[in-house]
Design an enzyme around this catalytic site. Structure first.
Site, PDB file in Angstrom:
ATOM      1  N   SER A   4      14.909 -19.999  87.402  1.00 51.09           N
ATOM      2  CA  SER A   4      13.557 -20.549  87.480  1.00 51.09           C
ATOM      3  C   SER A   4      13.391 -21.805  86.650  1.00 51.09           C
ATOM      4  O   SER A   4      13.703 -21.815  85.457  1.00 51.09           O
ATOM      5  CB  SER A   4      12.567 -19.483  87.014  1.00 51.09           C
ATOM      6  OG  SER A   4      11.320 -20.048  86.675  1.00 51.09           O
ATOM      7  N   GLY A   5      12.849 -22.844  87.272  1.00 54.20           N
ATOM      8  CA  GLY A   5      12.579 -24.071  86.531  1.00 54.20           C
ATOM      9  C   GLY A   5      11.552 -23.855  85.433  1.00 54.20           C
ATOM     10  O   GLY A   5      11.709 -24.354  84.315  1.00 54.20           O
ATOM     11  N   LEU A   6      10.479 -23.114  85.744  1.00 55.99           N
ATOM     12  CA  LEU A   6       9.466 -22.814  84.743  1.00 55.99           C
ATOM     13  C   LEU A   6      10.063 -22.033  83.581  1.00 55.99           C
ATOM     14  O   LEU A   6       9.838 -22.365  82.409  1.00 55.99           O
ATOM     15  CB  LEU A   6       8.332 -22.005  85.383  1.00 55.99           C
ATOM     16  CG  LEU A   6       7.348 -21.337  84.423  1.00 55.99           C
ATOM     17  CD1 LEU A   6       6.619 -22.369  83.575  1.00 55.99           C
ATOM     18  CD2 LEU A   6       6.363 -20.452  85.177  1.00 55.99           C
ATOM     19  N   ASP A  53       7.011 -27.312  82.420  1.00 57.67           N
ATOM     20  CA  ASP A  53       7.586 -27.373  83.759  1.00 57.67           C
ATOM     21  C   ASP A  53       7.045 -28.603  84.484  1.00 57.67           C
ATOM     22  O   ASP A  53       6.279 -28.526  85.438  1.00 57.67           O
ATOM     23  CB  ASP A  53       7.246 -26.092  84.527  1.00 57.67           C
ATOM     24  CG  ASP A  53       7.931 -26.027  85.889  1.00 57.67           C
ATOM     25  OD1 ASP A  53       8.961 -26.709  86.072  1.00 57.67           O
ATOM     26  OD2 ASP A  53       7.437 -25.290  86.765  1.00 57.67           O
ATOM     27  N   ASP A 109      16.370 -23.239  91.030  1.00 62.42           N
ATOM     28  CA  ASP A 109      15.153 -24.007  91.231  1.00 62.42           C
ATOM     29  C   ASP A 109      15.445 -25.442  90.814  1.00 62.42           C
ATOM     30  O   ASP A 109      15.471 -25.766  89.626  1.00 62.42           O
ATOM     31  CB  ASP A 109      14.042 -23.396  90.386  1.00 62.42           C
ATOM     32  CG  ASP A 109      12.711 -24.124  90.527  1.00 62.42           C
ATOM     33  OD1 ASP A 109      12.639 -25.096  91.299  1.00 62.42           O
ATOM     34  OD2 ASP A 109      11.751 -23.705  89.852  1.00 62.42           O
ATOM     35  N   ASP A 167      13.647 -28.081  91.337  1.00 63.41           N
ATOM     36  CA  ASP A 167      12.436 -28.910  91.346  1.00 63.41           C
ATOM     37  C   ASP A 167      12.452 -29.825  92.575  1.00 63.41           C
ATOM     38  O   ASP A 167      12.765 -29.380  93.665  1.00 63.41           O
ATOM     39  CB  ASP A 167      12.311 -29.688  90.039  1.00 63.41           C
ATOM     40  CG  ASP A 167      11.980 -28.780  88.861  1.00 63.41           C
ATOM     41  OD1 ASP A 167      11.460 -27.673  89.096  1.00 63.41           O
ATOM     42  OD2 ASP A 167      12.237 -29.171  87.705  1.00 63.41           O
ATOM     43  N   GLU A 202      11.895 -28.833  96.288  1.00 62.44           N
ATOM     44  CA  GLU A 202      10.518 -28.872  96.760  1.00 62.44           C
ATOM     45  C   GLU A 202      10.124 -30.291  97.135  1.00 62.44           C
ATOM     46  O   GLU A 202      10.623 -31.265  96.548  1.00 62.44           O
ATOM     47  CB  GLU A 202       9.576 -28.311  95.710  1.00 62.44           C
ATOM     48  CG  GLU A 202       9.551 -29.057  94.395  1.00 62.44           C
ATOM     49  CD  GLU A 202       8.746 -28.332  93.326  1.00 62.44           C
ATOM     50  OE1 GLU A 202       7.582 -28.740  93.104  1.00 62.44           O
ATOM     51  OE2 GLU A 202       9.276 -27.395  92.714  1.00 62.44           O
ATOM     52  N   LYS A 256       7.623 -33.864  88.930  1.00 63.89           N
ATOM     53  CA  LYS A 256       6.735 -32.869  89.528  1.00 63.89           C
ATOM     54  C   LYS A 256       5.978 -32.125  88.443  1.00 63.89           C
ATOM     55  O   LYS A 256       6.349 -32.169  87.274  1.00 63.89           O
ATOM     56  CB  LYS A 256       7.527 -31.874  90.400  1.00 63.89           C
ATOM     57  CG  LYS A 256       8.738 -31.201  89.730  1.00 63.89           C
ATOM     58  CD  LYS A 256       8.453 -30.018  88.785  1.00 63.89           C
ATOM     59  CE  LYS A 256       7.547 -28.961  89.358  1.00 63.89           C
ATOM     60  NZ  LYS A 256       8.234 -27.636  89.446  1.00 63.89           N
ATOM     61  N   ASN A 272       4.251 -28.158  87.659  1.00 56.05           N
ATOM     62  CA  ASN A 272       4.231 -26.780  88.109  1.00 56.05           C
ATOM     63  C   ASN A 272       3.102 -26.572  89.115  1.00 56.05           C
ATOM     64  O   ASN A 272       1.982 -27.052  88.925  1.00 56.05           O
ATOM     65  CB  ASN A 272       4.056 -25.841  86.909  1.00 56.05           C
ATOM     66  CG  ASN A 272       4.094 -24.385  87.299  1.00 56.05           C
ATOM     67  OD1 ASN A 272       3.101 -23.829  87.749  1.00 56.05           O
ATOM     68  ND2 ASN A 272       5.245 -23.757  87.127  1.00 56.05           N
ATOM     69  N   SER A 273       3.387 -25.836  90.170  1.00 54.45           N
ATOM     70  CA  SER A 273       2.458 -25.696  91.283  1.00 54.45           C
ATOM     71  C   SER A 273       1.159 -25.004  90.923  1.00 54.45           C
ATOM     72  O   SER A 273       0.175 -25.094  91.669  1.00 54.45           O
ATOM     73  CB  SER A 273       3.140 -24.925  92.422  1.00 54.45           C
ATOM     74  OG  SER A 273       4.278 -25.609  92.881  1.00 54.45           O
ATOM     75  N   ARG A 280      11.643 -26.209 100.003  1.00 58.26           N
ATOM     76  CA  ARG A 280      10.370 -25.601  99.584  1.00 58.26           C
ATOM     77  C   ARG A 280       9.204 -26.478 100.017  1.00 58.26           C
ATOM     78  O   ARG A 280       9.108 -27.653  99.634  1.00 58.26           O
ATOM     79  CB  ARG A 280      10.383 -25.425  98.069  1.00 58.26           C
ATOM     80  CG  ARG A 280       9.078 -24.973  97.443  1.00 58.26           C
ATOM     81  CD  ARG A 280       9.348 -24.553  96.015  1.00 58.26           C
ATOM     82  NE  ARG A 280       8.160 -24.626  95.172  1.00 58.26           N
ATOM     83  CZ  ARG A 280       8.127 -24.211  93.907  1.00 58.26           C
ATOM     84  NH1 ARG A 280       9.229 -23.717  93.350  1.00 58.26           N
ATOM     85  NH2 ARG A 280       7.024 -24.307  93.200  1.00 58.26           N
ATOM     86  N   HIS A 290       5.123 -21.893  99.857  1.00 59.19           N
ATOM     87  CA  HIS A 290       4.495 -21.538  98.583  1.00 59.19           C
ATOM     88  C   HIS A 290       2.977 -21.586  98.705  1.00 59.19           C
ATOM     89  O   HIS A 290       2.417 -22.389  99.457  1.00 59.19           O
ATOM     90  CB  HIS A 290       4.951 -22.515  97.508  1.00 59.19           C
ATOM     91  CG  HIS A 290       4.914 -21.951  96.131  1.00 59.19           C
ATOM     92  ND1 HIS A 290       4.943 -20.610  95.853  1.00 59.19           N
ATOM     93  CD2 HIS A 290       4.845 -22.575  94.909  1.00 59.19           C
ATOM     94  CE1 HIS A 290       4.908 -20.418  94.545  1.00 59.19           C
ATOM     95  NE2 HIS A 290       4.837 -21.592  93.948  1.00 59.19           N
TER      96      HIS A 290
END
Length: 310
Positions: free
Chosen positions: A57-59, A69, A96, A98, A125, A131, A133-134, A169, A200
């Site tokens: 996980s990137g986060l 992130d 991930d 990103d 993504e 980027k 975090n979503s 993504r 997502h």
């Protein structure tokens, strides 16, 4: 390539034929589950628990390194962490990636290095660089479709001779666009060579995810991350023919809560007596990191120590 068992982090060296395949996980007829990990220890724990695949996980990795992130951690730092995870666990790792850390050139370089250091696939993504975090804020500008397709093709061409999974993504729903935009992008990414699509959403229910899955008609395997819509029964994902569920950040979040509670309690009580039975034992830690293998190796490779006569 990373070496299973290096530094005693894996119980046994597992042959490539015996390892589960990331492609097999994503293309399986039954719903698959992939667990987040952010370092060697969490990777080992997830594998011991029975998961067949890992999500780097990137986060979670950024958080464990003390970064946000938002592309504050570099791709080289990501590679270093993934290498340690691959050394520790024998199950495949989907990274991930990103948005690819830049343009097509950054994306293909990062993917190549990740593969060389043990990754089985990368998820890119369709945002610009850097980027965010979503789930943070409302500013999530998307990349131009043609430019992002170039990133995907560059990764596929770079690793064309390798069994390396490329997941595209789609962030259209995160950015506030509708199903039409999300589907258009997903089909374009499939045409560009993606092996699977990750759709997502930040909604608290799975309605737009299930709607997307219905219209997608299983053209490619569909991957989801139900961090926000976690109350949805997994049988609904099976009925929608979703391929893979990623539990994306729960090892990291569990560690944050547990460490905070332990620190606060030790400070307050000025003793560890009260928490000793509520944390992992040292023997548990030694078992996870396979100290037994080191002791056995010492018996094979170190000279015998003579016991002095009294």
């Amino acid at each position: 390539m990373a070496h299973a068992g290096e530094a005693g982090l894996s119980d046994t060296a597992v042959s490539a034929a015996a390892k589960p395949s990331l492609r097999g996980i994503i293309q399986a007829n039954s719903l698959s589950f992939v667990m987040e990990a952010h370092d060697a220890l969490s990777a080992t724990i997830a594998e011991r628990a029975g998961f067949k695949g890992l999500w780097a996980s990137g986060l979670s990795i950024a958080s464990s390194l003390g970064y946000r992130d938002a592309n504050e951690a570099s791709w080289t730092q990501l590679v270093e962490v993934v290498e340690r995870m691959a050394d520790a666990a024998s199950i495949p790792i989907l990274v991930d990636g990103d948005s690819g850390f830049g343009n097509f050139n950054n994306a293909r370089l990062a993917a190549k290095k990740l593969f060389q250091h043990g990754a089985a696939g990368i998820c890119l993504e369709d945002k610009g660089f850097p980027k965010m975090n979503s789930f943070v804020g409302d500013r999530h500008p998307l990349a131009e479709v043609s430019e992002f397709c170039g990133r995907l093709r560059a990764v596929k061409d770079t690793l064309a001779s390798e069994d390396f999974v490329l997941v595209a993504r789609v962030e259209a729903l995160i950015a506030g666009y509708g199903q039409e935009e999300a589907l258009m992008r997903a089909h374009a990414y499939a045409d560009a060579g993606a092996d699977a699509i990750l759709i997502h959403s930040r909604k608290a229910d799975a309605s737009e995810i299930l709607s997307f899955a219905k219209d997608w008609s299983n053209r490619l395997p569909l991957v989801i991350v139900p961090t926000k819509y976690y109350r949805t029964p997994v049988d609904e994902y099976r009925a929608a023919k979703i391929s893979t569920v990623i539990w994306a950040n729960h090892n990291m979040r569990a560690a944050v809560l547990a460490m905070r509670q332990v620190c606060e309690r030790i400070l307050r009580e000025e003793t560890i007596a009260g928490i000793e039975n509520e944390v992992a034992t040292l023997d548990d830690v030694f078992d996870l990191l396979n100290y037994r293998e080191l002791a056995e190796a010492e018996g094979r490779y170190l000279p015998s120590v003579a016991v002095a006569a009294e």
